[in-house]
Write a protein that holds these residues in place. Sequence first.
Motif, mmCIF file in Angstrom:
data_model
loop_
_atom_site.group_PDB
_atom_site.id
_atom_site.type_symbol
_atom_site.label_atom_id
_atom_site.label_comp_id
_atom_site.label_asym_id
_atom_site.label_seq_id
_atom_site.Cartn_x
_atom_site.Cartn_y
_atom_site.Cartn_z
ATOM 1 N N GLY A 55 34.029 24.311 23.756
ATOM 2 C CA GLY A 55 34.034 24.494 25.312
ATOM 3 C C GLY A 55 33.565 25.969 25.566
ATOM 4 N N ALA A 56 34.351 26.717 26.450
ATOM 5 C CA ALA A 56 34.006 28.102 26.993
ATOM 6 C C ALA A 56 35.416 28.715 27.398
ATOM 7 C CB ALA A 56 33.148 28.179 28.035
ATOM 8 N N SER A 57 35.311 30.152 27.592
ATOM 9 C CA SER A 57 36.526 30.733 27.888
ATOM 10 C C SER A 57 36.274 31.809 29.330
ATOM 11 C CB SER A 57 36.781 31.786 26.961
ATOM 12 O OG SER A 57 37.570 31.205 25.686
ATOM 13 N N PRO A 58 37.064 31.896 30.256
ATOM 14 C CA PRO A 58 36.838 32.662 31.258
ATOM 15 C C PRO A 58 36.350 34.071 31.070
ATOM 16 C CG PRO A 58 38.778 31.345 31.554
ATOM 17 C CD PRO A 58 38.548 31.086 30.036
ATOM 18 N N ARG A 59 35.555 34.657 32.019
ATOM 19 C CA ARG A 59 35.339 36.048 31.890
ATOM 20 C C ARG A 59 36.369 36.667 32.646
ATOM 21 N NH1 ARG A 59 29.717 37.447 31.180
ATOM 22 N NH2 ARG A 59 28.378 35.626 31.176
ATOM 23 N N THR A 60 36.844 37.755 32.286
ATOM 24 C CA THR A 60 37.670 38.659 32.690
ATOM 25 C C THR A 60 37.357 39.828 33.418
ATOM 26 O OG1 THR A 60 38.361 39.550 30.668
ATOM 27 C CG2 THR A 60 39.359 37.923 31.401
ATOM 28 N N LEU A 61 37.861 40.475 34.118
ATOM 29 C CA LEU A 61 37.537 41.777 34.812
ATOM 30 C C LEU A 61 38.355 43.028 34.478
ATOM 31 C CD1 LEU A 61 37.115 40.949 38.736
ATOM 32 C CD2 LEU A 61 35.362 41.456 36.952
ATOM 33 N N PRO A 62 37.914 43.886 33.865
ATOM 34 C CA PRO A 62 38.488 45.165 33.113
ATOM 35 C C PRO A 62 39.167 46.066 34.256
ATOM 36 C CG PRO A 62 36.346 45.122 32.480
ATOM 37 C CD PRO A 62 36.296 44.178 33.296
ATOM 38 N N ALA A 63 38.791 45.862 35.356
ATOM 39 C CA ALA A 63 39.586 46.568 36.658
ATOM 40 C C ALA A 63 40.875 45.885 37.081
ATOM 41 C CB ALA A 63 38.557 46.613 37.739
ATOM 42 N N LEU A 64 41.202 44.831 36.302
ATOM 43 C CA LEU A 64 42.452 44.089 36.661
ATOM 44 C C LEU A 64 43.439 44.628 35.705
ATOM 45 C CD1 LEU A 64 41.126 40.983 38.351
ATOM 46 C CD2 LEU A 64 42.008 43.077 39.627
ATOM 47 N N ALA A 65 44.487 44.703 36.024
ATOM 48 C CA ALA A 65 45.713 44.928 34.934
ATOM 49 C C ALA A 65 46.938 44.341 35.705
ATOM 50 C CB ALA A 65 46.082 46.318 34.744
ATOM 51 N N ASN A 66 47.729 43.547 34.660
ATOM 52 C CA ASN A 66 48.954 42.960 35.160
ATOM 53 C C ASN A 66 49.802 43.640 35.790
ATOM 54 O OD1 ASN A 66 48.558 39.913 34.565
ATOM 55 N ND2 ASN A 66 48.692 40.606 32.158
ATOM 56 N N GLY A 67 50.502 43.441 36.730
ATOM 57 C CA GLY A 67 51.824 44.100 37.439
ATOM 58 C C GLY A 67 52.764 42.992 38.189
ATOM 59 N N PRO A 68 53.152 43.433 39.172
ATOM 60 C CA PRO A 68 54.018 42.677 39.848
ATOM 61 C C PRO A 68 53.275 41.361 40.310
ATOM 62 C CG PRO A 68 54.335 44.879 40.759
ATOM 63 C CD PRO A 68 53.282 44.925 39.641
ATOM 64 N N ALA A 69 52.091 41.295 40.628
ATOM 65 C CA ALA A 69 51.160 40.285 40.835
ATOM 66 C C ALA A 69 50.407 39.883 39.875
ATOM 67 C CB ALA A 69 50.319 40.747 42.091
ATOM 68 N N PRO A 70 50.590 38.503 39.422
ATOM 69 C CA PRO A 70 50.069 38.148 38.130
ATOM 70 C C PRO A 70 48.677 37.886 38.303
ATOM 71 C CG PRO A 70 51.223 36.312 39.085
ATOM 72 C CD PRO A 70 51.547 37.555 40.102
#
Length: 366
Positions: free
Chosen positions: A79-94
């Motif tokens: 299959g395949a894996s979702p692309r991610t965004l470097p500008a996003l980091a985990n915090g209070p909002a997942p």
Amino acid sequence: NGPICVVAEEDEAPYDRPPLSKEFQREGDEEKIRLDLRLATDVEWIRNARAVSLDLRGRRVTLADGRQLSWGTLVFATGASPRTLPALANGPAPVLTLRTLDDARQIRARLVPDAALTVIGGGVIGLELAATARAKGTNVTLIEATPRVLNRCAPSTLAELVELKHRSHGVDLRLGRTISSFDGKQLRLSDDSRLCTDLVVVGIGVLANDALAREAGIATDDGIFVDGHGRTTCPDVLAIGDVTRQRNPVSGRFERIETWSNAHKQSATAARALIDPTTPPYAEVPWYWTDQYDLKIQVAGLAGGDQEVVRGDPTLGKASIVQLRDGRMVGACCINNAREFMALKRLIAAGVRPDPDRLRDRKSVV
């Protein structure tokens, strides 16, 4: 005649993925999306396991826990894996993606009335999730980097209709914008606007899980190259589904075709070819469907051509939009019009050159 072994990274019984953004979010019924393993008798399932290396000469697969499996025929269905965004980091909002059942569980638990969901990506998955969330009373903002939704997979006529439908249901569409930063609660966009959110779901496409094949020397390019029987460049090694790069019978190009129907039909052809080498090669016209609000949309072939013919009025909720290229029918999308869709898909496969005026006339039979 020999044994069949399936190695799966997820610690889950097999399930269908398309409902994860729709029915499962609404109903939460896991049993409803499970596949019936009674149809796969005498198969050994090794779950929660990952293959880490291949010995093509010795025909062995090594798993992460050190186990080695021998094979006569090897099939990649990774299959395949979702692309991610470097500008996003985990915090209070997942920050989540939507690819697995576990992803879907986490998202569903947070889709509650008046919560704030931010969807990044205006493709099919993001739009389906937005529609489902609005039906549950969740406030939705959808951010898309291009000027319209469904940028890669649908004609602009359909995209405009879908955009209007989402806006009419209260989705805050932010088109032509990207994410600049995220402090864990507040997103800052490229136009310097800011918005608070309780949950971010990223749906900006996927990358093929082809690293294992590539490291073993099998030909890849964001996908494993296969022929019409699923065969790779290595003898007795096949690949099926989203991980493959195959020839699109309509465009003629080698492409990754990321649809449920492709994974289903291509794998069936590969299985038949293992048993009977005279099996015809796989040449299904690519197609997908999506359900959003009261719209059941089916799309086949190419998203665009050099001429578009519309049968009916899309704004009235039932129509067919046909794409022609050099006079040949290459694509079609139907809105609440399943009867015409099957006929149009057959015409695309046949490479017909219809009379545009006759095609436009709803009284004519497709």
